[in-house]
Motif scaffolding. Sequence first.
Motif, short mmCIF file in Angstrom:
data_model
loop_
_atom_site.label_atom_id
_atom_site.label_comp_id
_atom_site.label_asym_id
_atom_site.label_seq_id
_atom_site.Cartn_x
_atom_site.Cartn_y
_atom_site.Cartn_z
N LEU A 174 0.97 -1.35 0.06
CA LEU A 174 0.04 0.06 0.06
C LEU A 174 0.81 1.17 0.00
O LEU A 174 0.54 2.31 -0.90
N ARG A 175 1.90 1.39 0.84
CA ARG A 175 2.94 2.55 0.86
C ARG A 175 3.39 2.65 -0.58
O ARG A 175 3.60 3.91 -1.13
N LYS A 176 3.66 1.55 -1.31
CA LYS A 176 4.41 1.52 -2.40
C LYS A 176 3.41 1.81 -3.81
O LYS A 176 3.64 1.98 -4.93
N HIS A 177 2.05 1.89 -3.48
CA HIS A 177 0.83 2.21 -4.33
C HIS A 177 0.94 0.99 -5.38
O HIS A 177 0.42 1.13 -6.32
N GLN A 178 1.24 -0.53 -4.73
CA GLN A 178 1.18 -1.51 -5.68
C GLN A 178 -0.18 -2.36 -5.34
O GLN A 178 -0.26 -3.23 -6.21
N LEU A 179 -1.12 -1.75 -4.43
CA LEU A 179 -2.26 -2.83 -4.14
C LEU A 179 -3.47 -1.74 -4.17
O LEU A 179 -3.42 -0.70 -3.71
N PRO A 180 -4.65 -2.18 -4.78
CA PRO A 180 -5.75 -1.39 -4.92
C PRO A 180 -6.44 -1.23 -3.70
O PRO A 180 -6.71 -2.56 -3.23
N GLY A 181 -6.64 -0.46 -2.97
CA GLY A 181 -7.30 -0.26 -1.63
C GLY A 181 -8.02 1.27 -1.49
O GLY A 181 -7.61 2.13 -2.32
N PHE A 182 -8.78 1.17 -0.40
CA PHE A 182 -9.33 2.88 0.01
C PHE A 182 -9.18 2.66 1.39
O PHE A 182 -9.38 1.96 2.09
N ARG A 183 -9.10 4.05 2.00
CA ARG A 183 -9.46 4.19 3.27
C ARG A 183 -10.66 4.45 3.69
O ARG A 183 -11.35 5.46 3.18
N VAL A 184 -11.00 4.13 5.15
CA VAL A 184 -11.99 4.40 5.62
C VAL A 184 -11.84 4.83 7.27
O VAL A 184 -11.20 4.09 7.98
N GLY A 185 -11.64 6.08 7.32
CA GLY A 185 -11.19 6.74 8.54
C GLY A 185 -9.70 6.49 8.24
O GLY A 185 -9.03 6.64 7.32
N GLY A 186 -9.07 5.85 9.28
CA GLY A 186 -7.80 5.50 9.43
C GLY A 186 -7.54 4.14 8.90
O GLY A 186 -6.54 3.61 8.97
N ASP A 187 -8.40 3.20 8.39
CA ASP A 187 -8.10 1.90 8.16
C ASP A 187 -8.19 1.59 6.53
O ASP A 187 -9.14 2.59 5.91
N ARG B 268 -9.39 -0.64 3.34
CA ARG B 268 -10.38 -1.62 3.01
C ARG B 268 -9.96 -2.05 1.47
O ARG B 268 -9.40 -1.12 0.67
N PHE B 269 -10.59 -2.98 1.19
CA PHE B 269 -10.19 -3.69 -0.45
C PHE B 269 -11.63 -4.31 -0.86
O PHE B 269 -12.50 -4.92 0.04
N THR B 270 -11.69 -4.36 -2.00
CA THR B 270 -12.91 -5.17 -2.55
C THR B 270 -12.23 -6.33 -3.33
O THR B 270 -11.14 -6.26 -3.84
N ILE B 271 -12.88 -7.58 -3.25
CA ILE B 271 -12.25 -8.71 -3.74
C ILE B 271 -12.35 -8.45 -5.42
O ILE B 271 -11.30 -8.87 -6.08
N ASP B 272 -13.22 -7.83 -6.01
CA ASP B 272 -13.04 -7.69 -7.27
C ASP B 272 -12.03 -6.85 -7.77
O ASP B 272 -11.36 -7.20 -8.80
#
Length: 74
Positions: A32-45, A47-51
């Motif tokens: 995530l730090r290297k922007h290599q994985l698709p994710g999004f933040r909810v507050g400080g956490d 989250r990811f979708t399987i799709d």
Amino acid sequence: MDRIDEIRSRVLTVGEVSEYLRVHPSTVYRMLRKHQLPGFRVGGDWRFTIDAIDRWRSQAESATGVADPSSGRK
């Protein structure tokens, strides 16, 4: 929405996505730090979708020439 769509749109935590990808949670955070994985933040956490994870994984496998076992080709 059928069951497959429900599963694919399910939102996962870092712990769940690390189990899904069979990697340590610290690997997920590093990616995530290297922007290599698709994710999004909810507050400080994170989250990811399987799709989104499956699309990312498919693109990564295509780029590296890893064979897709379901297709029987490289």
